[in-house]
Design a protein around this motif. Structure first.
Motif, mmCIF file in Angstrom:
data_model
loop_
_atom_site.group_PDB
_atom_site.id
_atom_site.type_symbol
_atom_site.label_atom_id
_atom_site.label_comp_id
_atom_site.label_asym_id
_atom_site.label_seq_id
_atom_site.Cartn_x
_atom_site.Cartn_y
_atom_site.Cartn_z
ATOM 1 N N ARG A 1 26.460 65.705 -13.508
ATOM 2 C CA ARG A 1 26.135 66.327 -12.227
ATOM 3 C C ARG A 1 27.289 66.108 -11.260
ATOM 4 N N LYS B 1 21.319 67.545 0.366
ATOM 5 C CA LYS B 1 20.610 67.120 -0.837
ATOM 6 C C LYS B 1 21.466 67.377 -2.075
ATOM 7 N N GLN C 1 21.917 65.755 -4.657
ATOM 8 C CA GLN C 1 21.295 65.424 -5.944
ATOM 9 C C GLN C 1 20.629 66.640 -6.575
ATOM 10 N N TYR C 2 20.442 67.713 -5.795
ATOM 11 C CA TYR C 2 19.882 68.950 -6.330
ATOM 12 C C TYR C 2 20.932 70.048 -6.428
ATOM 13 N N GLY D 1 15.152 56.940 -12.451
ATOM 14 C CA GLY D 1 15.139 57.867 -11.332
ATOM 15 C C GLY D 1 13.830 58.626 -11.229
ATOM 16 N N ASN E 1 13.190 57.648 -7.733
ATOM 17 C CA ASN E 1 13.633 58.745 -6.862
ATOM 18 C C ASN E 1 12.597 59.863 -6.784
ATOM 19 N N ASP F 1 16.712 62.828 -10.472
ATOM 20 C CA ASP F 1 17.098 63.194 -9.102
ATOM 21 C C ASP F 1 18.164 62.246 -8.565
ATOM 22 N N CYS F 2 19.104 61.901 -9.430
ATOM 23 C CA CYS F 2 20.112 60.912 -9.034
ATOM 24 C C CYS F 2 21.316 61.570 -8.368
ATOM 25 N N LEU F 3 22.028 60.766 -7.626
ATOM 26 C CA LEU F 3 23.341 61.111 -7.105
ATOM 27 C C LEU F 3 24.290 60.087 -7.716
ATOM 28 N N ASP G 1 24.156 56.144 -7.115
ATOM 29 C CA ASP G 1 23.262 55.373 -7.968
ATOM 30 C C ASP G 1 23.966 54.568 -9.056
#
Length: 362
Positions: free
Chosen positions: A90, A103, A105-106, A169, A173, A309-311, A315
């Motif tokens: 990601r 956001k 993470q999305y 997560g 999360n 849903d991690c960044l 994280d």
């Protein structure tokens, strides 16, 4: 100058993987070449081999990896050769509508390396999850490299690249599990056990593990499960309610990806509880026929969790630090170490439920 290295390739649906010579180009703008030190064998790699993701064969498998940045391309400013990194799938773009909303993470436009790695005859490879890390050196987008503390061994740090992060997560999360709350986890493989470990870290006091394999239930207890349920011996929903004063769990994580276990998770929640789907279903599966009035009457939230849903930039370093502090047991996930030639055998062990995580050590 392009390099010739060894890597694991899936050439056709369901065929055993092979170790082949692969050409890795020099990094172009925004890219990096990473020397892999260790890479976990994830069920997603098996899904690629078996055609469960797409049919863009041949695949270069592997994606749960840590290693050392060897070289970088033009325009890369936040990496340099010698950096110790965990690879992620990601690499956020920073400009899509999710990123602009704060956001990332999305992120809807994550990116990978633009140059292909190829077989010796020039055939372009499709790297698993845009990474391809069952290989001595791989080419990735620089944003797929997350710097972490080099004191953490690669065989444990790399697991944050997919399965462990997806599970913990999903609980922390996506599910938002908190202090004093209850959680049930259905399916206690690597992802499910990571959800259990994450829930314990977050302060959950009732942690219920559900699986049909007694060995996996024992592993779940090692990660912090306070209660275990074997659906072969008792009704899953009633058992979870029994451990939560008859109410159901605040959060239920479904780590199997099957309609029947999803339905169990739906009814095993407390009123206004949260269901998190992190198990990956096959395309043919459909949502079970639950009466619509039950959706209305139970309230709460039904969520799915991609990558927990991690960044990664937030994280990965945090959980590596927690591991080094002795607060998050990454090392417990590693139950088998193999060479690059042992990936096919690791898939067989995975099928038989003999391992929690095999890790390829370079």
């Amino acid at each position: 100058m392009a390099q010739q290295v060894r890597g694991v390739v899936a050439r056709a649906k369901g065929d055993p993987v092979t170790v082949e010579t692969i050409t890795v180009p020099d990094p172009g703008p925004g890219e990096a070449v990473v020397k892999i030190q260790a890479c976990g064998v994830c069920h997603t790699d098996l899904a690629y081999r078996d055609g469960g993701i797409n049919d863009e064969f041949p695949f270069l498998l592997g994606h749960e990896a840590a290693g050392i940045v060897e070289s970088i391309g033009d325009g890369v400013t936040d990496l340099e050769p010698g950096d110790y990194v965990v690879l992620n799938w990601r690499a956020v773009c920073g400009v899509c509508r999710a990123c602009k909303k704060g956001k990332p993470q999305y992120c809807f436009d994550t990116h990978n390396a633009t140059q292909p790695m190829t077989l010796s005859d020039g055939t372009a490879l499709s790297p698993a999850l845009g990474i391809g890390a069952f290989i001595e050196k791989t080419l990735v987008a620089a944003g797929q490299c997350t710097k972490v503390d080099p004191e953490a061994p690669a065989k444990v740090a790399g697991l944050l690249g997919c399965g462990v992060m997806a599970g913990l997560g999903a609980a922390v999360n996506t599910g938002g599990i908190g202090r004093g709350e209850s959680i049930a986890v259905i399916g206690c493989g690597g992802v499910g056990d990571a959800a259990i470990a994450g829930a314990k870290l977050a302060g959950a006091t009732t942690i219920i593990a559900v699986d049909t394999d007694p060995r996996k239930l024992k592993w779940a207890q090692d990660f912090g499960a306070t209660h275990v349920v074997n659906p072969k011996e008792e009704d899953t929903v009633e058992a979870i309610r029994g451990y939560t004063d008859g109410n159901g769990a605040d959060v239920v994580v479904e780590a199997v990806g099957r309609p029947e276990t999803y339905e169990q998770a739906f009814y095993a929640r407390d009123l206004a509880g949260t269901l998190v789907l992190v198990g990956v279903p096959t395309p043919d599966l459909k949502v079970p026929e639950i009466p619509l009035i039950d959706f209305f009457g139970r309230g709460g939230a039904l969520k799915s969790s991609w990558y927990g849903d991690c960044l990664p930039s937030r994280d990965f370093p945090m959980y590596v630090d927690l591991y080094l502090q002795g607060r998050f047991p990454l090392d417990k996930f590693v139950t088998d170490e193999v060479s690059l030639d042992g990936v096919e055998q690791s898939f067989d062990k995975m099928h038989k439920g003999e391992v929690l995580r095999s890790v390829v050590i370079f």
